[in-house]
Design a protein around this motif. Structure first.
Motif, PDB file in Angstrom:
ATOM      1  N   GLN A 114       1.013  -1.092  -0.026  1.00 24.68           N
ATOM      2  CA  GLN A 114      -0.142   0.026  -0.184  1.00 24.68           C
ATOM      3  C   GLN A 114       0.759   1.274   0.024  1.00 24.68           C
ATOM      4  OE1 GLN A 114      -3.158   0.036   2.719  1.00 24.68           O
ATOM      5  NE2 GLN A 114      -3.882   1.903   2.636  1.00 24.68           N
ATOM      6  N   SER A 130      -2.720  -5.014  -6.826  1.00 24.39           N
ATOM      7  CA  SER A 130      -3.564  -5.011  -5.844  1.00 24.39           C
ATOM      8  C   SER A 130      -4.169  -6.189  -5.274  1.00 24.39           C
ATOM      9  CB  SER A 130      -4.734  -3.978  -6.381  1.00 24.39           C
ATOM     10  OG  SER A 130      -5.884  -3.711  -5.436  1.00 24.39           O
ATOM     11  N   THR A 220     -17.031   0.411 -11.996  1.00 21.86           N
ATOM     12  CA  THR A 220     -17.185  -0.693 -11.323  1.00 21.86           C
ATOM     13  C   THR A 220     -18.593  -1.308 -11.235  1.00 21.86           C
ATOM     14  OG1 THR A 220     -15.384  -0.083 -10.015  1.00 21.86           O
ATOM     15  CG2 THR A 220     -16.535  -1.904  -9.328  1.00 21.86           C
ATOM     16  N   GLU A 285     -14.255  -4.349 -13.642  1.00 23.07           N
ATOM     17  CA  GLU A 285     -13.727  -2.976 -13.570  1.00 23.07           C
ATOM     18  C   GLU A 285     -12.931  -2.539 -14.755  1.00 23.07           C
ATOM     19  OE1 GLU A 285     -12.621  -0.673 -10.007  1.00 23.07           O
ATOM     20  OE2 GLU A 285     -10.576  -1.140 -10.784  1.00 23.07           O
ATOM     21  N   VAL A 321     -16.996   6.615  -5.942  1.00 28.90           N
ATOM     22  CA  VAL A 321     -15.855   6.187  -5.479  1.00 28.90           C
ATOM     23  C   VAL A 321     -16.066   5.149  -4.379  1.00 28.90           C
ATOM     24  CG1 VAL A 321     -13.676   6.212  -4.452  1.00 28.90           C
ATOM     25  CG2 VAL A 321     -14.062   7.799  -6.331  1.00 28.90           C
ATOM     26  N   ALA A 322     -16.908   5.911  -3.200  1.00 30.83           N
ATOM     27  CA  ALA A 322     -17.458   5.144  -2.109  1.00 30.83           C
ATOM     28  C   ALA A 322     -18.114   3.680  -2.593  1.00 30.83           C
ATOM     29  CB  ALA A 322     -18.321   5.904  -1.155  1.00 30.83           C
ATOM     30  N   SER A 324     -18.080   2.351  -5.304  1.00 30.55           N
ATOM     31  CA  SER A 324     -17.056   1.224  -5.866  1.00 30.55           C
ATOM     32  C   SER A 324     -16.122   0.594  -4.700  1.00 30.55           C
ATOM     33  CB  SER A 324     -16.064   1.952  -6.866  1.00 30.55           C
ATOM     34  OG  SER A 324     -14.960   1.202  -7.296  1.00 30.55           O
ATOM     35  N   ASN A 325     -15.814   1.244  -3.817  1.00 36.26           N
ATOM     36  CA  ASN A 325     -14.894   0.560  -2.821  1.00 36.26           C
ATOM     37  C   ASN A 325     -15.962  -0.304  -2.150  1.00 36.26           C
ATOM     38  OD1 ASN A 325     -12.766   2.090  -3.451  1.00 36.26           O
ATOM     39  ND2 ASN A 325     -13.294   3.705  -1.771  1.00 36.26           N
ATOM     40  N   TRP A 328     -15.874  -3.535  -4.054  1.00 39.70           N
ATOM     41  CA  TRP A 328     -14.454  -4.411  -3.899  1.00 39.70           C
ATOM     42  C   TRP A 328     -14.425  -4.857  -2.575  1.00 39.70           C
ATOM     43  CZ3 TRP A 328     -11.578  -6.250  -7.239  1.00 39.70           C
ATOM     44  CH2 TRP A 328     -11.494  -5.787  -8.536  1.00 39.70           C
ATOM     45  N   HIS A 329     -14.918  -4.071  -1.539  1.00 35.37           N
ATOM     46  CA  HIS A 329     -14.750  -4.574  -0.041  1.00 35.37           C
ATOM     47  C   HIS A 329     -15.576  -5.931  -0.038  1.00 35.37           C
ATOM     48  CE1 HIS A 329     -13.838  -4.055   3.915  1.00 35.37           C
ATOM     49  NE2 HIS A 329     -15.020  -3.873   4.368  1.00 35.37           N
TER      50      HIS A 329
END
Length: 474
Positions: A114, A130, A220, A285, A321-322, A324-325, A328-329
């Motif tokens: 990171q 990643s 995403t 993505e 972005v939130a 998308s995160n 992915w989370h």
């Protein structure tokens, strides 16, 4: 003077750990492997690494290199003999340089992934590796196992992301190979020999890594799918329509995501009705170099056509972005949920994408016939054929009873992998977990060549013995 005194002289007394101070370095992240060590040594420079190796070579003491200790195959854990030195590279954690014009950066092996990503981003560049453990795994560990992660589809594994290396040999010499060249045909490719060797040939202390332009936009989406066949069909469609802009395509079983939601109630599956109960999901993505508008239009058009054709049952496109995160989370929480629900038998395998459906269907059936009630935890990087095909305790099974059948489960799954032309290790390495299985699946000529390389580079056999290749009597 004792060997421990030599080590203290090389790195300083505070950085030679014994007793309770050494304990955190002696058990792997999954708590499946534990060992003992003469000491844990923490050098702070390449020269100190070389001094430690020379001292150990003179004394005939084995060395077990270790990065973030996040490995899944026991590759960084010493054995029970207590004769080895664990060589932790965590103090070699500097970003030495960034060259935006050459799109390269030089980092030390103990740099956390990171941190490398953030340093690249600060220079207006992307380092694309990643993976779930990126907050704790180190570049040296990533190199040792040739890590892949979620963007291999676009950028490749660590071999493709690395231009040069600095390596301390088994004799304590230093190979200064940190060349930032994309073309260098001046002999054998030593770089690729050390990458993926899990510290059995030498110790990587630094690397020159490739950088890329930051994408202008990312899109995403989480896709709900009725079958793996549909996932493969969507992958083919995405490759055709997005080309090199397609950066990720992750496959997850519905059971995997249900486990995440059960273990972490703050997370939720963003579907309702039939789409919330389908057997398969994919995380797709796209990275675009033109504009947010261009990326979004392409994305929505392709996914809309896929839904109309029936290939995709439903899709949720991240609007921020939130969001998308959050999508992915869900994917990155699968291993954490798996660990919380019990100790699974893990398989990190490569399968030709065209054989993926047959492999999962036939192997699931064979496992249920042989071990009724077990749970299949299936997820992974469909875009490059890397499947994390894990077997977890189910009805009638405990952690202990399943682990007691580990060798039988391994044999069944690995035989199935071999039958479809796959590999039993894709990105986690071999370590001690899969070491003995190599004899079953690799040709004798291949193993003999590997042993010849090991003998040539590590004639004393002190570099991470018992990993990748079984120790042979001399």
């Amino acid at each position: 003077m004792s060997h421990l005194d030599d080590l203290r002289l090389a790195v300083g007394e505070p950085h030679v750990l014994t007793g309770i101070d050494a304990a955190p370095y002696l058990t792997d992240w999954r708590e499946r492997y534990s060992g003992r060590a003469l000491a844990v040594v923490r050098p702070g420079s390449t020269d100190e690494v070389a001094a430690v190796v020379r001292a150990c070579a003179a004394a005939g003491v084995p060395i077990v290199p270790q990065g973030g200790n996040t490995g899944l195959c026991g590759g960084a854990t010493p054995d029970e003999s207590g004769h080895a030195v664990v060589l932790s590279l965590q103090r070699l954690n500097r970003v030495r340089s960034i060259d935006p014009d050459n799109d390269t950066m030089v980092v030390e092996a103990g740099c956390v992934l990171q941190t490398v990503q953030e340093a690249a981003h600060g220079a207006g560049r992307l380092f694309p590796l990643s993976l779930g453990a990126e907050g704790s795994c180190t570049i040296g560990g990533n190199l040792s196992t040739n890590a892949g992660g979620t963007q291999v589809l676009r950028y490749g594994t660590m071999r493709e992301l690395t231009l040069g290396l600095e390596v301390v040999t088994a004799q304590g010499d230093v190979w200064h190979g940190l060349r930032g060249l994309r073309k260098d045909n001046t002999g054998y490719d030593l770089r690729d020999l050390f990458i993926g060797s899990e510290g059995t040939l030498g110790i990587i202390t630094a690397a020159t890594l490739k950088l890329y332009p930051l994408p202008v936009a990312r899109c995403t989406a989480l896709l709900a799918l009725a079958s793996i066949e549909d996932a493969i069909g969507m992958l083919s469609r995405a490759r055709h329509d997005f080309g090199a802009s397609l950066t990720g395509f992750e496959l997850m079983s519905g059971d995997c995501l249900a486990s995440v939601v059960r273990c972490f109630p703050q997370q939720r599956l963003p579907f309702e009705g039939e789409a919330a109960a389908l057997p398969w999901y994919a995380l797709l993505e796209l990275s675009d170099s033109e504009s947010e508008t261009h990326a979004r239009e392409r994305f929505e058009t392709v996914l809309g056509e896929a839904i109309e054709s029936g290939c995709v049952k439903d899709a949720v496109i991240a609007g921020s972005v939130a969001q998308s995160n959050a999508l992915w989370h869900l994917r990155e929480s699968i291993p954490l949920a798996e660990k919380a629900l019990g100790k699974a038998i893990k398989h990190d395998v490569s399968i030709p994408v065209s054989r993926m459906t047959d492999f999962v269907r036939d192997t699931n059936h064979a496992l249920q016939q042989a071990f009724p009630g077990i749970r299949n935890v299936v997820f992974g990087h469909l875009g490059d054929g890397n499947l994390h095909y894990n077997v977890a305790p189910g009805e009638g099974w405990t952690d202990a009873s399943l682990l007691a059948r580990q060798d039988d489960v391994f044999a069944l799954v690995h035989d199935s992998v071999h039958a479809v032309g796959g590999s039993i290790s894709a990105e986690h390495g071999v370590g001690q977990l899969k070491r003995d299985a190599l004899v079953r699946y690799k040709e004798p000529v291949e193993l003999a060549l590997m042993r010849s390389v090991k003998q040539a580079l590590d004639p004393l056999g002190i570099m991470n013995p018992g990993k990748v290749l079984a120790v042979t009597s001399r």
